[in-house]
Write a protein that holds these residues in place. Structure first.
Motif, PDB file in Angstrom:
ATOM      1  N   GLY A 117     106.034  46.415   5.787  1.00  0.00           N
ATOM      2  CA  GLY A 117     107.087  46.160   6.748  1.00  0.00           C
ATOM      3  C   GLY A 117     107.457  44.697   6.729  1.00  0.00           C
ATOM      4  N   SER A 118     108.669  44.409   7.161  1.00  0.00           N
ATOM      5  CA  SER A 118     109.158  43.039   7.146  1.00  0.00           C
ATOM      6  C   SER A 118     110.051  42.807   8.352  1.00  0.00           C
ATOM      7  N   SER A 119     110.005  41.601   8.866  1.00  0.00           N
ATOM      8  CA  SER A 119     110.899  41.204   9.942  1.00  0.00           C
ATOM      9  C   SER A 119     111.338  39.774   9.686  1.00  0.00           C
ATOM     10  N   ARG A 120     112.640  39.556   9.741  1.00  0.00           N
ATOM     11  CA  ARG A 120     113.217  38.220   9.550  1.00  0.00           C
ATOM     12  C   ARG A 120     113.309  37.568  10.922  1.00  0.00           C
ATOM     13  N   GLY A 121     112.232  36.948  11.337  1.00  0.00           N
ATOM     14  CA  GLY A 121     112.076  36.520  12.722  1.00  0.00           C
ATOM     15  C   GLY A 121     111.229  37.600  13.378  1.00  0.00           C
ATOM     16  N   ASN A 122     110.616  37.285  14.457  1.00  0.00           N
ATOM     17  CA  ASN A 122     109.738  38.270  15.090  1.00  0.00           C
ATOM     18  C   ASN A 122     109.876  38.170  16.603  1.00  0.00           C
ATOM     19  N   PRO A 123     110.916  38.769  17.191  1.00  0.00           N
ATOM     20  CA  PRO A 123     111.767  39.822  16.615  1.00  0.00           C
ATOM     21  C   PRO A 123     112.928  39.260  15.798  1.00  0.00           C
ATOM     22  N   GLY A 124     113.494  40.184  15.032  1.00  0.00           N
ATOM     23  CA  GLY A 124     114.658  39.887  14.220  1.00  0.00           C
ATOM     24  C   GLY A 124     115.012  41.106  13.403  1.00  0.00           C
ATOM     25  N   PRO A 125     115.948  40.969  12.477  1.00  0.00           N
ATOM     26  CA  PRO A 125     116.251  42.091  11.590  1.00  0.00           C
ATOM     27  C   PRO A 125     114.991  42.454  10.798  1.00  0.00           C
ATOM     28  N   GLY A 126     114.748  43.741  10.634  1.00  0.00           N
ATOM     29  CA  GLY A 126     113.547  44.165   9.942  1.00  0.00           C
ATOM     30  C   GLY A 126     113.769  45.395   9.097  1.00  0.00           C
ATOM     31  N   GLY A 127     112.782  45.687   8.280  1.00  0.00           N
ATOM     32  CA  GLY A 127     112.858  46.870   7.434  1.00  0.00           C
ATOM     33  C   GLY A 127     111.485  47.274   6.953  1.00  0.00           C
ATOM     34  N   TYR A 128     111.424  48.472   6.398  1.00  0.00           N
ATOM     35  CA  TYR A 128     110.172  48.947   5.833  1.00  0.00           C
ATOM     36  C   TYR A 128     110.410  49.461   4.425  1.00  0.00           C
TER      37      TYR A 128
END
Length: 158
Positions: free
Chosen positions: A10-21
């Protein structure tokens, strides 16, 4: 019955932010890749969503599935019994991601799962490919809403 190998990230660009798996499923010579992106989420949610997506893709029940993840959050929650404690206490004391953990638990009861932690961003080509899938999904256009995150009453401002 053939065993299934699953790699997840999993990945998040910022946490929170745009993310994906990103998820890779392997059975014998067959391989399937899954990925999806969300406009606002967290890294831990995407790590768990990658596993859920893989389990949801299973057409049969009772499968032996080995899941490789670089997420200590996911692996330890299952292997060290954290999830069982969270379920028993209804996620008391602010434990996060209840929606996804309950979904995972319900899916997990249909199979025989084994979790293996792998070092992220290292020399494992399947883990690296999952990272590529996850980050590409996070960077994509027309990202979906992670309703469990964005609609969480604790995050909504009234």
């Amino acid at each position: 019955m053939q065993d299934i190998i699953m790699y997840t990230d999993g990945s998040s660009r910022g946490n929170p932010g745009p993310g994906g798996y990103g998820t890779i499923l392997m059975a014998g010579q067959k391989t399937k890749e899954l990925s999806h992106g969300f406009r606002k989420t967290t890294n831990n949610r995407m790590e768990l969503m990658a596993v859920i997506a893989g389990l949801e893709a299973m057409k049969k029940t009772g499968l032996n599935i080995t899941i490789y993840s670089d997420s200590q959050y996911v692996v330890k929650a299952v292997k060290e019994g954290w999830l069982n404690k969270w379920l028993a206490t209804n996620f008391a004391k602010g434990k996060k991601n209840k929606d996804l953990w309950v979904k995972f638990y319900n899916l997990s009861t249909k199979h025989h799962l084994k979790f293996v932690w792998v070092k992220g961003h290292a020399d494992n080509p399947y883990n690296n490919r999952c990272d590529e899938l996850a980050t590409s999904a996070a960077d994509g256009k027309n990202l979906d809403i992670d309703e469990g995150y964005e609609m969480d009453p604790e995050r909504l401002i009234l």
